[in-house]
Design a protein around this motif. Structure first.
Motif, PDB file in Angstrom:
ATOM      1  N   LYS A  68       0.843  -1.201   0.000  1.00 53.91           N
ATOM      2  CA  LYS A  68       0.000   0.000   0.000  1.00 53.91           C
ATOM      3  C   LYS A  68       0.875   1.247   0.000  1.00 53.91           C
ATOM      4  O   LYS A  68       0.530   2.262  -0.626  1.00 53.91           O
ATOM      5  N   LYS A 118      -3.826   0.647   7.801  1.00 57.48           N
ATOM      6  CA  LYS A 118      -3.666  -0.448   6.833  1.00 57.48           C
ATOM      7  C   LYS A 118      -2.326  -1.143   6.999  1.00 57.48           C
ATOM      8  O   LYS A 118      -1.281  -0.488   7.027  1.00 57.48           O
ATOM      9  N   VAL A 141     -11.011   0.585   9.292  1.00 54.11           N
ATOM     10  CA  VAL A 141     -11.559   1.933   9.214  1.00 54.11           C
ATOM     11  C   VAL A 141     -12.000   2.274  10.637  1.00 54.11           C
ATOM     12  O   VAL A 141     -13.036   1.810  11.101  1.00 54.11           O
ATOM     13  N   GLU A 144      -4.149   6.438   6.830  1.00 55.14           N
ATOM     14  CA  GLU A 144      -4.746   7.304   5.814  1.00 55.14           C
ATOM     15  C   GLU A 144      -5.860   8.169   6.375  1.00 55.14           C
ATOM     16  O   GLU A 144      -6.582   7.755   7.290  1.00 55.14           O
ATOM     17  N   GLU A 145      -6.030   9.268   5.727  1.00 53.18           N
ATOM     18  CA  GLU A 145      -7.188  10.130   5.931  1.00 53.18           C
ATOM     19  C   GLU A 145      -8.441   9.320   5.584  1.00 53.18           C
ATOM     20  O   GLU A 145      -8.444   8.554   4.619  1.00 53.18           O
ATOM     21  N   LYS A 201     -19.733  -5.317   0.531  1.00 52.56           N
ATOM     22  CA  LYS A 201     -18.714  -5.936   1.405  1.00 52.56           C
ATOM     23  C   LYS A 201     -19.287  -6.509   2.698  1.00 52.56           C
ATOM     24  O   LYS A 201     -18.753  -7.474   3.227  1.00 52.56           O
TER      25      LYS A 201
HETATM   26  P1  AMP Z   1      -8.508  -1.503   0.724  1.00 55.45           P
HETATM   27  O1  AMP Z   1      -8.042  -2.915   0.988  1.00 55.45           O
HETATM   28  O2  AMP Z   1      -7.425  -0.505   0.713  1.00 55.45           O
HETATM   29  O3  AMP Z   1      -9.402  -1.431  -0.437  1.00 55.45           O
HETATM   30  O4  AMP Z   1      -9.493  -1.157   1.909  1.00 55.45           O
HETATM   31  C1  AMP Z   1     -10.646  -1.954   2.172  1.00 55.45           C
HETATM   32  C2  AMP Z   1     -11.852  -1.086   2.361  1.00 55.45           C
HETATM   33  O5  AMP Z   1     -11.631  -0.153   3.404  1.00 55.45           O
HETATM   34  C3  AMP Z   1     -12.187  -0.237   1.144  1.00 55.45           C
HETATM   35  O6  AMP Z   1     -12.928  -0.934   0.213  1.00 55.45           O
HETATM   36  C4  AMP Z   1     -12.953   0.902   1.798  1.00 55.45           C
HETATM   37  O7  AMP Z   1     -14.281   0.523   2.046  1.00 55.45           O
HETATM   38  C5  AMP Z   1     -12.259   1.081   3.094  1.00 55.45           C
HETATM   39  N1  AMP Z   1     -11.235   2.131   2.996  1.00 55.45           N
HETATM   40  C6  AMP Z   1      -9.937   1.974   2.651  1.00 55.45           C
HETATM   41  N2  AMP Z   1      -9.279   3.142   2.659  1.00 55.45           N
HETATM   42  C7  AMP Z   1     -10.178   4.081   3.014  1.00 55.45           C
HETATM   43  C8  AMP Z   1     -10.097   5.497   3.234  1.00 55.45           C
HETATM   44  N3  AMP Z   1      -8.949   6.174   3.103  1.00 55.45           N
HETATM   45  N4  AMP Z   1     -11.229   6.127   3.611  1.00 55.45           N
HETATM   46  C9  AMP Z   1     -12.394   5.446   3.783  1.00 55.45           C
HETATM   47  N5  AMP Z   1     -12.512   4.139   3.614  1.00 55.45           N
HETATM   48  C10 AMP Z   1     -11.435   3.440   3.239  1.00 55.45           C
END
Ligand code: AMP
Ligand code: GLY
Length: 420
Positions: free
Chosen positions: A103, A143, A155, A184-185, A213
């Motif tokens: 990431k 993350k 989150v 992350e923000e 999800k």
């Molecule tokens: P990712 O594996 O990075 O896709 O994260 C999994 C889920 O977390 C995403 O599908 C979003 O629903 C949520 N998510 C990830 N990053 C953010 C973010 N910066 N702000 C809000 N929701 C997030």
């Protein structure tokens, strides 16, 4: 051509189903496959993360083209090994697969080209991460840097939750994947996914989709790998897709070329959309599962031509022939998923469902034993249909769900609600 599909889920069954429809496919082998793939192709036992074993298998069986479904073999460099052996392969190099496997790497590529995404900081040390959380407050997103089977993201709606996530990740919950952490923000908005084929230079959009999800109706309960999807995603309008291409996808793909690691394969662009503006949530270096199932339902046999053109660097000459249609897939999962669930319960009635270009039950986790179809995983079946409208696709999908007799399974009853 002789074609090998690597993987054993609903995504790979859908890829195999689309590939089989193309007359260029003479022989199709799926490894390791599942009971659904076994019904339409040959299945072979193979450790798909072992590059040497995959190359040897391809040489023995005269494979001309390999389609890699999941991220693990891509991150392990199986694509590199195949290409080095002169075997054409759909899927990025291990270096380019870092767009999903790290990431922090993706955030750095976005920062280099000013692609809109959440603000972030990268940590290798728990104390510094905790201090950052205290300074910024919640909501905030924590993350694990590496691949964590979709479980490495928290989150956090409160500071306490965020601090706990930092401790869990640095505490080794995700092994090496959590040795580095990205914070992350929190982005508000509606999520949708955008799928783009990339042959290094050229980016060709092949569709949009929206996943569900949470495990329960009304988006309640714990997160899962995805309980259903539909395509197209109305929230991802042409204008927003164009903005995502111009502001996010093309600049980051150009940056990959500039760094000597051109991307080849399908790019899964996870977007957060707010006030008509897309921001990048994540890249995945493969098709989504179950998003692939609805994309394949809509693309059919041309999917193989597109993947071959992507592999050969001919995307510039290609166009996607779209029907003005909609597809939906409903995931049937074992009761208890995403927690503990019973294995090897019997499923009846799948063979009574129609199978044509409008209806297909893709298998995500099944085996056949003594002539019976048994569940073999959490997400088990992807009941998929196509229609002139999303409502029609939904009706067709749930009509099939009702033909399936599986007392130990369940599904969400509201797939598509945001768009209907
Ligand atoms: P990712 O594996 O990075 O896709 O994260 C999994 C889920 O977390 C995403 O599908 C979003 O629903 C949520 N998510 C990830 N990053 C953010 C973010 N910066 N702000 C809000 N929701 C997030
Ligand atoms: N359905 C989400 C994913 O494939 O990552």
């Amino acid at each position: 051509m002789n074609i090998l599909v690597l993987g054993s889920g609903g995504r790979e069954h859908a890829l195999a189903w689309a590939i089989m429809q193309n007359p260029k496919c003479d022989r199709l082998i799926c490894a390791p496959g599942n009971a659904g793939m076994d019904a339409i192709a040959e299945c072979a036992a193979l450790d798909i993360n072992d590059g040497s074993a995959v190359v040897a298998f391809c040489e023995e069986t005269a494979i001309d083209f390999v389609v890699i479904g999941p991220e693990a073999p891509l991150a392990a460099g199986v694509g590199d090994r195949l290409r080095a052996a002169g075997i054409a392969c759909f899927g990025p190099s291990a270096a380019a697969a870092r767009l999903e496997a790290s990431k922090a790497f993706t955030k750095e590529i976005c920062a280099a080209v000013n692609a809109p995404t959440a603000g972030y900081a990268h940590f290798t040390d728990a104390d510094a991460a905790r201090a950052y959380v205290r300074e910024h407050g919640a909501p905030i997103v924590i993350k694990a840097d590496g691949l964590a089977a979709g479980k490495g993201v928290v989150v956090a709606m409160t500071g306490a939750e965020a601090l706990e996530a930092v401790d869990t990740m640095f505490g080794g919950e995700f092994g090496a994947a959590g040795a580095e952490v990205v914070i992350e923000e929190f982005m508000e908005g509606e999520e949708a996914s955008f799928f783009v084929l990339v042959d290094g230079e050229t980016c060709l959009p092949i569709g949009t989709a929206q996943d569900h999800k949470r495990v329960g109706d009304g988006d309640t309960g714990p997160n899962t790998g995805g309980m259903g999807a539909y395509s197209p995603a109305p929230v991802l309008s042409d204008a927003i897709a164009q903005a995502a291409l111009e502001q996010i996808v093309r600049p980051t793909m150009a940056e990959m070329v500039r760094r000597g690691m051109p991307y080849q394969g399908v790019l899964y662009v996870g977007l957060m959309i707010k006030d008509g503006q897309p921001r990048l949530v994540e890249y995945n270096v493969r098709f989504g599962d179950p998003e692939c199932q609805v994309l394949m339902m809509r693309l059919g046999g041309q999917a193989l031509d597109l993947m071959l053109a992507c592999t050969d660097g001919r995307l510039e000459q290609m166009q996607v022939n779209w029907a003005d249609d909609h597809a939906m897939t409903v995931v049937m999962a074992a009761k208890g998923y995403p927690g503990n669930y019973a294995k090897h319960t019997e499923i009846k009635g799948v063979d009574t469902c129609p199978e044509d270009s409008f209806h297909m039950v893709f298998h995500a986790g099944t085996v056949r034993a003594d002539g019976k179809l048994l569940a073999n995983g959490g997400r088990v079946l992807n009941v998929t249909a196509r229609g002139a409208t999303l409502a029609q696709a939904q009706q067709r999908a749930y009509d099939m769900v009702d033909m399936i007799d599986w007392p130990d399974g369940f599904c969400r009853r509201d797939i598509g609600w945001r768009a209907l």
